[in-house]
Design a protein around this motif. Sequence first.
Motif, mmCIF file in Angstrom:
data_model
loop_
_atom_site.group_PDB
_atom_site.id
_atom_site.type_symbol
_atom_site.label_atom_id
_atom_site.label_comp_id
_atom_site.label_asym_id
_atom_site.label_seq_id
_atom_site.Cartn_x
_atom_site.Cartn_y
_atom_site.Cartn_z
ATOM 1 N N ALA A 102 5.580 9.315 3.122
ATOM 2 C CA ALA A 102 6.722 8.649 2.798
ATOM 3 C C ALA A 102 7.913 8.423 3.729
ATOM 4 O O ALA A 102 8.811 8.018 3.646
ATOM 5 N N SER A 103 7.357 9.079 5.218
ATOM 6 C CA SER A 103 8.562 8.915 6.041
ATOM 7 C C SER A 103 7.805 8.713 7.504
ATOM 8 O O SER A 103 6.711 9.156 7.676
ATOM 9 N N PRO A 104 8.581 7.756 8.301
ATOM 10 C CA PRO A 104 7.820 7.354 9.584
ATOM 11 C C PRO A 104 7.807 8.668 10.466
ATOM 12 O O PRO A 104 7.082 8.679 11.443
ATOM 13 N N ARG A 105 8.672 9.471 10.191
ATOM 14 C CA ARG A 105 8.778 10.824 11.217
ATOM 15 C C ARG A 105 7.360 11.763 10.844
ATOM 16 O O ARG A 105 7.126 12.490 11.773
ATOM 17 N N HIS A 106 6.555 11.372 9.715
ATOM 18 C CA HIS A 106 5.545 12.055 9.615
ATOM 19 C C HIS A 106 4.258 11.457 9.973
ATOM 20 O O HIS A 106 3.007 11.766 9.613
ATOM 21 N N ALA A 107 4.384 10.167 10.371
ATOM 22 C CA ALA A 107 3.484 9.102 10.477
ATOM 23 C C ALA A 107 2.742 9.017 11.989
ATOM 24 O O ALA A 107 3.361 9.345 12.802
ATOM 25 N N ASP A 108 1.207 8.742 11.635
ATOM 26 C CA ASP A 108 0.782 8.537 13.121
ATOM 27 C C ASP A 108 0.318 7.034 13.266
ATOM 28 O O ASP A 108 0.135 6.614 14.341
ATOM 29 N N ILE A 109 0.239 6.468 12.184
ATOM 30 C CA ILE A 109 -0.057 5.110 12.197
ATOM 31 C C ILE A 109 0.659 4.176 11.513
ATOM 32 O O ILE A 109 1.229 4.630 10.223
ATOM 33 N N LEU A 110 1.488 3.143 11.853
ATOM 34 C CA LEU A 110 2.405 2.144 11.032
ATOM 35 C C LEU A 110 1.654 0.827 10.560
ATOM 36 O O LEU A 110 1.130 0.320 11.268
ATOM 37 N N LEU A 111 1.553 0.807 9.229
ATOM 38 C CA LEU A 111 0.977 -0.241 8.625
ATOM 39 C C LEU A 111 1.911 -1.357 8.313
ATOM 40 O O LEU A 111 2.476 -1.181 7.171
ATOM 41 N N CYS A 112 2.071 -2.215 8.700
ATOM 42 C CA CYS A 112 2.959 -3.286 8.582
ATOM 43 C C CYS A 112 2.475 -4.532 8.228
ATOM 44 O O CYS A 112 1.486 -5.133 8.570
ATOM 45 N N SER A 113 2.988 -4.969 7.201
ATOM 46 C CA SER A 113 2.426 -6.246 6.317
ATOM 47 C C SER A 113 3.595 -7.368 6.208
ATOM 48 O O SER A 113 4.808 -6.876 6.247
ATOM 49 N N GLY A 114 3.248 -8.473 6.351
ATOM 50 C CA GLY A 114 4.188 -9.694 6.094
ATOM 51 C C GLY A 114 4.753 -10.063 7.372
ATOM 52 O O GLY A 114 4.814 -9.495 8.375
ATOM 53 N N PRO A 115 5.160 -11.400 7.286
ATOM 54 C CA PRO A 115 6.024 -11.957 8.431
ATOM 55 C C PRO A 115 7.467 -10.978 8.522
ATOM 56 O O PRO A 115 7.887 -11.062 7.462
ATOM 57 N N VAL A 116 8.056 -10.945 9.765
ATOM 58 C CA VAL A 116 9.073 -10.094 9.803
ATOM 59 C C VAL A 116 10.304 -11.149 9.670
ATOM 60 O O VAL A 116 10.727 -12.035 10.360
ATOM 61 N N THR A 117 10.875 -10.830 8.389
ATOM 62 C CA THR A 117 12.078 -11.600 7.898
ATOM 63 C C THR A 117 13.203 -10.931 8.770
ATOM 64 O O THR A 117 13.082 -10.067 9.456
#
Length: 271
Positions: free
Chosen positions: A67-82
């Motif tokens: 639930a937090s990027p501070r705990h993440a190893d991988i960022l899964l990004c979707s959609g065009p960047v608005t």
Amino acid sequence: MNKTYVVPEEIENSNTLEAKLEHLKNIKRSFNVYRVDCGSCNGCEIEVFAAITPMWDPERLGFKLVASPRHADILLCSGPVTRQMYYPLLRAYEATPDPKVVVAIGACGSSGGIFHDAYSVWGGIDKVIPVDVYIPGCPPHPATIIHGLASALGILDQKLQFKEHTQDCDEAILVEDSLVGNILFERDILIESKRLMSYFFGRKLYEKYINALKKSTDIRNIKKTKEVIEIYSSEEEDSRYEECMKRLHNSVYLRYMKQFAPIKDDYKFII
């Protein structure tokens, strides 16, 4: 009555401090994934939620949503960047500890999709932050998503074993001698080839041009080299290769030859 228990030798040896420390080196923790919706239509999200169900069970491979990027190893990004998600995406990227891997999911995340030139979006994820893995599709299948995440593990392992080669490093790969005496020449030929004919066909164009250039008895003789390129390019069945080989000659080769002799207009191909 006292009972004497006989501990097997292999178990007794495995319980020593040295054995436990050695075993800890082989333990790898799960990879945490943080999902960032940068303006998706929710199509990719549905497939992501389907991928984490017991049917596909990505946790058996070590993937777990956090639930937090501070705990993440991988960022899964979707959609065009608005425009509204520009700074939130940057903050999520900066909050993720290094080493980290960015995965762009879906056609919109990879290139902007049908919204690539819309006034309200920046484009694909790589327009804002560096992307390591692309998972194409509109939307991608859950199996494709898991395969893309599995590909990211290899990249993460490479980042954990990062090595920086300096000029004095003995492990640096020796570069083959350049045809014109400047190792940047072949690099610029490859870059321009990919720009003219994309990644796959650009490599073919590069090989065709370099092989034709090697047929010249004197590569620095601009007039003779032009004649050789003209002969070999005219033998191409695909006229696109013929034109692009001439464009390579005009843009890159002649630019490097300026250091040896003045360039006349007669040395250029008329395209």
